[in-house]
Design an enzyme around this catalytic site. Structure first.
Site, PDB file in Angstrom:
ATOM      1  N   ASP A  12     -19.794  -3.073  90.600  1.00 35.66           N
ATOM      2  CA  ASP A  12     -21.061  -3.176  89.881  1.00 35.66           C
ATOM      3  C   ASP A  12     -21.570  -4.604  89.987  1.00 35.66           C
ATOM      4  O   ASP A  12     -20.875  -5.553  89.597  1.00 35.66           O
ATOM      5  CB  ASP A  12     -20.844  -2.789  88.406  1.00 35.66           C
ATOM      6  CG  ASP A  12     -22.146  -2.585  87.659  1.00 35.66           C
ATOM      7  OD1 ASP A  12     -23.196  -2.487  88.308  1.00 35.66           O
ATOM      8  OD2 ASP A  12     -22.110  -2.524  86.413  1.00 35.66           O
ATOM      9  N   ASP A 127     -27.390  -0.901  92.483  1.00 36.29           N
ATOM     10  CA  ASP A 127     -26.496  -2.033  92.199  1.00 36.29           C
ATOM     11  C   ASP A 127     -25.047  -1.634  91.988  1.00 36.29           C
ATOM     12  O   ASP A 127     -24.251  -2.429  91.479  1.00 36.29           O
ATOM     13  CB  ASP A 127     -26.995  -2.806  90.982  1.00 36.29           C
ATOM     14  CG  ASP A 127     -27.023  -1.956  89.711  1.00 36.29           C
ATOM     15  OD1 ASP A 127     -26.895  -0.714  89.817  1.00 36.29           O
ATOM     16  OD2 ASP A 127     -27.190  -2.528  88.625  1.00 36.29           O
ATOM     17  N   GLU A 128     -24.661  -0.414  92.371  1.00 37.03           N
ATOM     18  CA  GLU A 128     -23.274  -0.001  92.156  1.00 37.03           C
ATOM     19  C   GLU A 128     -22.829   1.008  93.204  1.00 37.03           C
ATOM     20  O   GLU A 128     -23.622   1.797  93.707  1.00 37.03           O
ATOM     21  CB  GLU A 128     -23.082   0.566  90.751  1.00 37.03           C
ATOM     22  CG  GLU A 128     -23.943   1.782  90.446  1.00 37.03           C
ATOM     23  CD  GLU A 128     -23.688   2.340  89.058  1.00 37.03           C
ATOM     24  OE1 GLU A 128     -22.507   2.445  88.655  1.00 37.03           O
ATOM     25  OE2 GLU A 128     -24.668   2.675  88.379  1.00 37.03           O
TER      26      GLU A 128
END
Length: 385
Positions: A12, A127-128
């Site tokens: 993350d 974003d992960e």
């Protein structure tokens, strides 16, 4: 033959949007920064060569926070909070507009860097990602450090990683030591590291479920693990109760899916003020068309076409409705999407002011897989808006 225990990582990026902005504006490092302004809140270069930044106290409207730096979070500001409410908590915090093109650029950079080390990746958002490290020979700790360094080298940004036997635990652990965290956890560590946490730390337990659990005096994962399955079934139903029973014990059999296909692609916007369907018709029409164009561009960029067009409307009283329209052929053409979305809109009685408007395309197919017959039929559809 012994089957090796899985090693699943959840990576993350730390305060991703805000961190990308700090690369552009390094003078803001260490300051409370909020992402969620409009285009007019772009920093202005002054005559002395310094940038002028807008502050939260300068904002007037009904937008929401997309993300914030950890310094802003320490003041009580968090994502999905109204900007006006955030301004009450941190009036001097810097306000920046959202810039999705640059965030997508850095997203591609960090994912490419990880793919150079571990190929089994599930894209879980901008974003992960989840990473299956099971088949790699390298020990877990040096491997995790190498991945973190590769992300840093490629983007200049930090990330947090949780590595556990499954996706459920990895997701929880990536959040335990933010920012720039690294948590490695085995099943034997669940009682000490996971059970004391609030039930909301489990991805899939939302506010309503957490409130219902709290009414049963269940607020931690340990208390959920001690609850009788029969008690859970009385309040949550058989399927969700069985899931609660398993996840509280750290059980999650889901694989890392490396070739997941999107089910839909959508865009929506919340207006700064509620728009009247007649008096504000030009503005609504412009926003509606812009959403269709944006969805079409997203489809083309990702290589998809779709057949079902849907709209979403949220009115001033927060009532939300959806309508959909199925086309005879796949499309990613903005004109055809706008035409179908207009058909959906005609089936909605527009008597109240509109707060939110959204457009979605589903029933997707990769452009390369659209049958030639479908493609030829698509050419026959009218282009008139």
């Amino acid at each position: 033959m012994n089957i090796p225990q899985r090693r699943i990582a959840h990576l993350d990026m730390d305060a991703f949007y805000a961190s990308v902005e700090l690369l552009r504006y390094p003078e803001l490092r260490g300051l409370p920064v909020v992402i969620g302004g409009r285009d007019e809140h772009q920093p202005v270069l002054q005559a002395d060569g310094k940038r002028h930044f807008y502050r939260l106290r300068d904002y007037a409207g009904r937008g929401v926070i997309t993300t914030a730096t950890y310094e802003a979070r320490a003041l009580g500001v968090h994502s999905a909070m109204g900007v006006m409410k955030a301004a009450q908590l941190a009036p001097d915090a810097i306000l920046l507009p959202v810039d999705f093109p640059i965030y997508r650029h850095y997203s591609r950079l960090f994912k490419s860097a990880v793919a150079g080390i571990a190929a089994q990746i599930e894209d879980s958002g901008i974003d992960e990602i989840y990473i299956d490290l099971t088949g790699l020979p390298e020990d877990t700790l040096p491997l995790a450090r190498r991945i973190k360094q590769a992300v840093k080298d490629a983007t200049g940004l930090s990330c947090s990683i949780g590595i556990t036997p499954n996706k459920l635990l990895a997701k929880i652990c990536s959040d335990l030591e933010k920012p720039d965290g690294l948590t490695i956890l085995a099943f034997d560590d669940i009682a000490e590291r996971i059970w004391p946490l609030p039930v909301r730390k489990i991805n899939g337990i939302g506010p309503k479920a957490a409130n219902k659990l709290a009414s049963l005096d269940i607020t931690t994962i340990a208390e959920l693990a001690r609850a009788e399955l029969s008690l859970l079934q009385m309040h949550f139903g058989r399927s969700y109760s069985a899931w609660l029973y398993e996840v509280s014990r750290g059980i999650d059999r889901r694989p890392v899916i490396t070739n997941a296909e999107p089910k839909s692609i959508s865009r929506e916007t919340t207006f700064e003020r509620d728009l009247h369907p007649r008096q504000d018709r030009p503005g609504l029409s412009e926003a509606f068309t812009a959403l269709c164009v944006q969805v079409a561009a997203d489809l083309k960029r990702k290589g998809y076409a779709g057949r079902t067009i849907s709209i979403k409307l949220r009115f001033e009283d927060f009532r939300t409705i959806t309508r959909d329209f199925s086309l005879p052929a796949y499309t990613n053409d903005p004109a055809r999407i706008r035409l179908a979305a207009g058909e959906c809109l005609r089936r909605v009685p527009l008597q109240k002011k509109i707060r939110l408007l959204g457009v979605k395309v589903s029933a997707l197919c990769a452009e390369t897989a659209v049958p030639m017959a479908e493609a030829s039929r698509q050419q026959e559809l009218p282009l008139v808006l």
